[in-house]
Scaffold this active site. Structure first.
Site, PDB file in Angstrom:
ATOM      1  N   LYS A 201      -3.955   0.463 -40.070  1.00 13.69           N
ATOM      2  CA  LYS A 201      -3.541  -0.670 -39.247  1.00 13.69           C
ATOM      3  C   LYS A 201      -4.753  -1.398 -38.703  1.00 13.69           C
ATOM      4  CE  LYS A 201      -2.870   0.165 -34.701  1.00 13.69           C
ATOM      5  NZ  LYS A 201      -2.308   0.842 -33.552  1.00 13.69           N
TER       6      LYS A 201
ATOM      7  N   GLU B  78       0.844  -1.206   0.000  1.00 10.97           N
ATOM      8  CA  GLU B  78       0.000   0.000   0.000  1.00 10.97           C
ATOM      9  C   GLU B  78       0.879   1.256   0.000  1.00 10.97           C
ATOM     10  OE1 GLU B  78      -2.898  -0.160   3.124  1.00 10.97           O
ATOM     11  OE2 GLU B  78      -3.986  -1.802   2.169  1.00 10.97           O
TER      12      GLU B  78
ATOM     13  N   ASP C 269       3.677   8.671 -33.317  1.00 12.27           N
ATOM     14  CA  ASP C 269       2.423   8.180 -32.751  1.00 12.27           C
ATOM     15  C   ASP C 269       2.222   8.821 -31.375  1.00 12.27           C
ATOM     16  OD1 ASP C 269       0.089   6.741 -32.617  1.00 12.27           O
ATOM     17  OD2 ASP C 269       1.033   4.763 -32.767  1.00 12.27           O
TER      18      ASP C 269
HETATM   19  C1  R5P Z   1      -3.440   3.102 -30.735  1.00  8.61           C
HETATM   20  O1  R5P Z   1      -4.322   3.495 -31.486  1.00  8.61           O
HETATM   21  C2  R5P Z   1      -2.325   3.986 -30.299  1.00  8.61           C
HETATM   22  O2  R5P Z   1      -2.385   5.217 -30.958  1.00  8.61           O
HETATM   23  C3  R5P Z   1      -0.975   3.348 -30.562  1.00  8.61           C
HETATM   24  O3  R5P Z   1      -0.803   3.149 -31.947  1.00  8.61           O
HETATM   25  C4  R5P Z   1      -0.855   2.034 -29.851  1.00  8.61           C
HETATM   26  O4  R5P Z   1      -1.226   2.174 -28.523  1.00  8.61           O
HETATM   27  C5  R5P Z   1       0.550   1.504 -29.927  1.00  8.61           C
HETATM   28  O5  R5P Z   1       0.587   0.274 -29.285  1.00  8.61           O
HETATM   29  P1  R5P Z   1       1.727  -0.774 -29.596  1.00  8.61           P
HETATM   30  O6  R5P Z   1       3.035  -0.097 -29.381  1.00  8.61           O
HETATM   31  O7  R5P Z   1       1.482  -1.874 -28.604  1.00  8.61           O
HETATM   32  O8  R5P Z   1       1.546  -1.247 -30.994  1.00  8.61           O
END
Ligand code: R5P
Length: 283
Positions: free
Chosen positions: A184, A36, A210
């Site tokens: 994607k 905790e 991103d």
């Molecule tokens: C999802 O839409 C987010 O914008 C990122 O593209 C995602 O969280 C990336 O996750 P990872 O690195 O596991 O592919």
């Protein structure tokens, strides 16, 4: 104005205090034998305008945020602004299947119980800002990434998925280079499939950007496509670098990789402090 930094955001807290010319309190945080948490703000803060900075990754940091809010809310502060550099649970921003929690709404509602206003950096989706019960503002993390890549001769900015397209556009516009995006499909937490399309990147320096890197799958897949299409140099950037186990290995194809200090890691090479400070000052 006083900045209070939780244990997960000490570096950003220091940067913010410096930008604001404000005193900084680093919260005392201990972990009891049973796991905790105990938190305490040692300095008297009654009557002060306080900015609490605490990110919410990993999970325990979220609980620490709630405890720090309670400590400050009870301490007669004049006003409490809660800065959440990375708002966790953002990707569960709606009910995808019956019976699921809308996790980001649950977190936002809890945060709103002890705050006059909230600020967060690059929320996963703008819908999240509507879940807070107090005024809430989103600050873009993209100018920080544009700053980092400014002198690297980038020819093109690429979003690894459709969600990131608006982010690539912001950075492309700031850097005055063209931008594009891929599509994607997420198969599971560890697997994504990215649709291939001609990117016209032969011989170019490409920056793939991103909001979050978690497993690294999304970014790695986009980097592979850019390299296969002849990109000369592929660099990557995100606002929130979670880098879960194995992510950095998957990201090896990148020639350079950066994230901001919303979540601290060895790749936090640029700070969002200038943008957060500007927002706090109403600039
Ligand atoms: C999802 O839409 C987010 O914008 C990122 O593209 C995602 O969280 C990336 O996750 P990872 O690195 O596991 O592919």
């Amino acid at each position: 104005m006083r900045v209070v930094a939780g244990s997960a955001s000490v570096t950003l807290g220091r940067g913010l205090a410096e930008h604001l010319g404000a005193p900084l309190s680093e919260a005392e945080v201990r972990v009891f034998a049973d796991g905790e948490l105990y938190v305490r703000v040692r300095e008297p803060v009654a009557g002060e305008e306080v900015v609490l900075v605490q990110t919410t990754y990993p999970n325990d940091s979220l609980l620490e945020l709630f405890l720090l809010q309670d400590a400050l809310w009870d301490a007669d502060v004049d006003a409490l602004t809660v800065v959440i550099p990375y708002f966790a649970y953002g990707r569960q921003d709606k009910r995808f299947q019956k019976g699921e929690a809308v996790s980001s709404r649950a977190v936002a509602q809890r945060v709103s119980l002890a705050a006059d206003r909230v600020m967060t950096v690059e929320a996963h989706d703008e819908r999240i800002m509507g879940y807070f019960g107090v005024p809430a503002a989103e600050i873009s993390g993209m100018p920080a990434l544009a700053r980092y890549f400014a002198d690297q001769g980038i020819d093109m900015v690429l979003a690894p998925d459709e969600n990131a397209a608006r982010r690539a556009r912001v950075v492309g516009d700031l850097m005055k280079v063209r931008w594009d995006f891929l599509k994607k499909e997420r198969i599971d937490s560890w697997t994504v499939e990215t649709e291939e399309k001609p990117l016209e990147v032969e011989g170019l320096h490409v920056a793939i950007l991103d909001d979050v890197i978690s497993t690294g799958g999304t970014m790695a897949s986009a980097a592979r496509i850019a390299k296969e299409q002849g990109a000369k140099r592929v660099v990557g950037g995100c606002v929130h670098g979670l880098f879960v186990k194995g992510a950095l290995d998957r990201l090896q194809p990148f020639d350079d990789l950066v994230c901001t200090d919303t979540v601290m890691s060895e790749l936090s090479k640029v700070s969002v402090a200038p943008e957060v400070a500007a927002s706090l000052e109403g600039r």
